[in-house]
Design a protein around this motif. Structure first.
Motif, PDB file in Angstrom:
ATOM      1  N   THR A 149       8.359   3.619  -2.925  1.00 11.98           N
ATOM      2  CA  THR A 149       8.449   2.762  -1.741  1.00 11.98           C
ATOM      3  C   THR A 149       9.571   3.225  -0.824  1.00 11.98           C
ATOM      4  O   THR A 149       9.394   3.298   0.408  1.00 11.98           O
ATOM      5  N   ARG A 150      10.725   3.525  -1.401  1.00 12.83           N
ATOM      6  CA  ARG A 150      11.837   3.999  -0.574  1.00 12.83           C
ATOM      7  C   ARG A 150      11.477   5.298   0.144  1.00 12.83           C
ATOM      8  O   ARG A 150      11.793   5.480   1.324  1.00 12.83           O
ATOM      9  N   VAL A 202       1.861   0.581   4.542  1.00  8.84           N
ATOM     10  CA  VAL A 202       2.795   0.928   3.464  1.00  8.84           C
ATOM     11  C   VAL A 202       3.330  -0.310   2.750  1.00  8.84           C
ATOM     12  O   VAL A 202       4.133  -0.183   1.824  1.00  8.84           O
ATOM     13  N   LEU A 203       2.881  -1.500   3.147  1.00  9.23           N
ATOM     14  CA  LEU A 203       3.424  -2.726   2.552  1.00  9.23           C
ATOM     15  C   LEU A 203       3.062  -2.882   1.079  1.00  9.23           C
ATOM     16  O   LEU A 203       3.742  -3.594   0.349  1.00  9.23           O
ATOM     17  N   GLY A 238       3.822   8.230   3.992  1.00 12.75           N
ATOM     18  CA  GLY A 238       4.655   7.465   4.904  1.00 12.75           C
ATOM     19  C   GLY A 238       4.809   8.139   6.249  1.00 12.75           C
ATOM     20  O   GLY A 238       4.819   7.479   7.298  1.00 12.75           O
ATOM     21  N   LEU A 244       8.257   7.015   6.935  1.00 11.93           N
ATOM     22  CA  LEU A 244       7.624   6.342   8.079  1.00 11.93           C
ATOM     23  C   LEU A 244       8.608   6.228   9.243  1.00 11.93           C
ATOM     24  O   LEU A 244       8.277   6.585  10.383  1.00 11.93           O
ATOM     25  N   CYS A 245       9.799   5.738   8.965  1.00 17.57           N
ATOM     26  CA  CYS A 245      10.789   5.566  10.034  1.00 17.57           C
ATOM     27  C   CYS A 245      11.200   6.899  10.645  1.00 17.57           C
ATOM     28  O   CYS A 245      11.308   7.030  11.871  1.00 17.57           O
ATOM     29  N   TRP A 267       8.727   4.423   2.988  1.00 19.90           N
ATOM     30  CA  TRP A 267       9.267   3.690   4.132  1.00 19.90           C
ATOM     31  C   TRP A 267      10.260   4.543   4.923  1.00 19.90           C
ATOM     32  O   TRP A 267      10.313   4.477   6.154  1.00 19.90           O
ATOM     33  N   THR A 268      11.056   5.341   4.229  1.00 19.77           N
ATOM     34  CA  THR A 268      11.995   6.224   4.927  1.00 19.77           C
ATOM     35  C   THR A 268      11.251   7.278   5.736  1.00 19.77           C
ATOM     36  O   THR A 268      11.601   7.564   6.891  1.00 19.77           O
TER      37      THR A 268
END
Length: 437
Positions: A211-212, A202-203, A185, A218-219, A215-216
């Motif tokens: 996933t959490r 990452v979808l 991510g 990535l941000c 995505w975290t």
């Protein structure tokens, strides 16, 4: 005499004798040696094309990228330049050739792209071959071969654009997501700050903790890089104004509609606009709005797929990444030839897994790359003035790209959403001779 036992081989005929060390070519499997030989020969040709300095992509590096470099080293983004339409992270790609001051900007840029290509090729080989010299269970070298074979079809273009490092980040992210979701991510976030689209990879992560984490990460990585760049440079968000003014580029799917309309008397024209050749005239804004609407529908479909998906295999995250990027590429108002580098990379990642549903999609993308090379550079100038020949070429290219996107989405849905038919009871199976495939 004592008979020697045959050397064990993999199902693909690759010898398993001895340890496999990257630092010792003598221990490499024959397929790795063949890949290395082809890669060296093909990349020598690509370097020759860009080194001549006469190709359009070499001129673009020298005139545009070097000009941006001169502005960036002073601590400013190219504020007011409508051709600067990239996220702030793109500054890193423009500044990187400065790390090699003993070379000219063009030479340093091409060398960095060559090194990125080589590292990416090695990564694809690494995930396919295990240290004993064989294949990982469920893995395939088809992805490594696709990258080696498809990239030279774009001639010298990959070494004259900065899409290679972005694609490499996205590929590494997808490959790492199943085992190291935070690291994968984070790489996607860094890539997104350079050219946005890597955020889509990452979808396809399975629901749950992974996933959490992905995505975290990535941000957080994207925001951290943005904060650093905003601190070091002025005008980090200036690119947003240029993006809002984009129209319909001549090679996009909407541009193909206008190309055909021009054959039947549409009075529009083509001109340099916001850094690319775009159509100007009646109904252009309607086509642009339709493209944006299709992008919105594509995003909605991806959300629906994620909500409805029930089966995740080892290939699902890879397949979903390719589908997402394909859908957003084909619906974009701009489709430049270098966008095919993204698709080649993600197709290669999908083909590293034998269970991927995207093999037909990869074939369509390969055909699209071939037609793209005919379009650019052979028919690119002719598209500006119009005519049936350049129109046929670009319509064929975009039709293949659209077919690849639809094929990818359909196969992803069937592989992860469509219920698997229940097996018939043994009593209902037809009796008869058993055939061995």
């Amino acid at each position: 005499m004592v008979a020697q036992a045959p050397t064990p081989v993999t199902p693909w005929g690759i010898p398993q004798a001895g340890p496999f060390r990257w630092t010792n070519p003598a221990t490499w499997p024959r397929e790795a040696l063949a890949l290395t030989g082809y890669w060296l020969a093909s990349r020598l040709v690509m370097v020759g094309m860009i080194r001549s300095g006469k190709a359009e992509q070499a001129i673009e590096v020298y005139r545009t990228y070097h000009q941006w470099y001169e502005i960036l080293v002073q601590g400013h983004f190219p504020t007011g330049d409508v051709t600067w339409q990239y996220p702030p992270g793109a500054a890193l790609a423009m500044l990187a050739p400065g790390l090699l001051p003993f070379l000219s900007y063009l030479q340093a840029f091409a060398l960095l792209m060559l090194l990125t290509d080589g590292v990416t090729q090695a990564l694809l080989v690494r995930v396919s071959l295990r240290r004993s010299g064989g294949l990982h269970r469920g893995r395939s070298t088809a992805g490594a071969w696709l990258w080696a074979l498809a990239l030279p079809l774009l001639l010298g273009l990959p070494y004259g654009r900065y899409d290679l490092p972005v694609t490499a980040l996205a590929m590494a992210s997808v490959l790492l997501l199943p085992s190291r979701p935070r690291f994968g991510g984070a790489l996607a976030g860094l890539g997104a700050m350079v050219k946005v689209w890597p955020a889509l990879v990452v979808l396809g992560t399975p629901r749950g903790r992974g996933t959490r984490q992905a995505w975290t990460a990535l941000c957080c990585s994207a925001l951290a890089l943005l904060l650093v760049l905003c601190t070091l440079f002025d005008g980090a968000f200036d690119f947003l104004g240029a993006q809002q003014g984009r129209g319909v580029e001549i090679e996009s799917l909407g541009g193909s509609v206008l190309q055909v309309a021009r054959l039947f008397g549409w009075p529009g024209d083509v001109d340099q606009h916001y850094g690319s050749l775009e159509f100007l005239g009646p109904h252009v804004q309607t086509v642009a709005k339709a493209s944006l609407a299709l992008t919105g529908l594509a995003f909605g479909w991806l959300l629906l797929w994620r909500f409805r998906a029930r089966r995740w295999s080892a290939a699902t995250p890879y397949d979903a990444a390719l589908t997402a990027v394909l859908l957003f590429t084909v619906t974009s108002r701009v489709i430049s030839p270098q966008y095919l580098i993204w698709l080649i990379g993600l197709c290669a990642v999908c083909l590293t897994v034998r269970g991927s549903s995207q093999r037909p999609t990869a074939l369509l993308v390969l055909l699209t790359v071939g037609v793209t090379t005919v379009d650019y550079p052979l028919f690119f100038d002719a598209q500006i003035h119009g005519g049936w020949q350049p129109t046929v070429v670009i319509v064929l290219r975009n039709a293949l790209l659209l077919a690849a996107a639809l094929c990818s989405a359909t196969r992803l849905w069937r592989a992860s959403v469509t219920p698997v038919p229940a097996a018939l009871p043994a009593s209902q199976l037809a009796r008869g001779p058993i055939r061995v495939a």
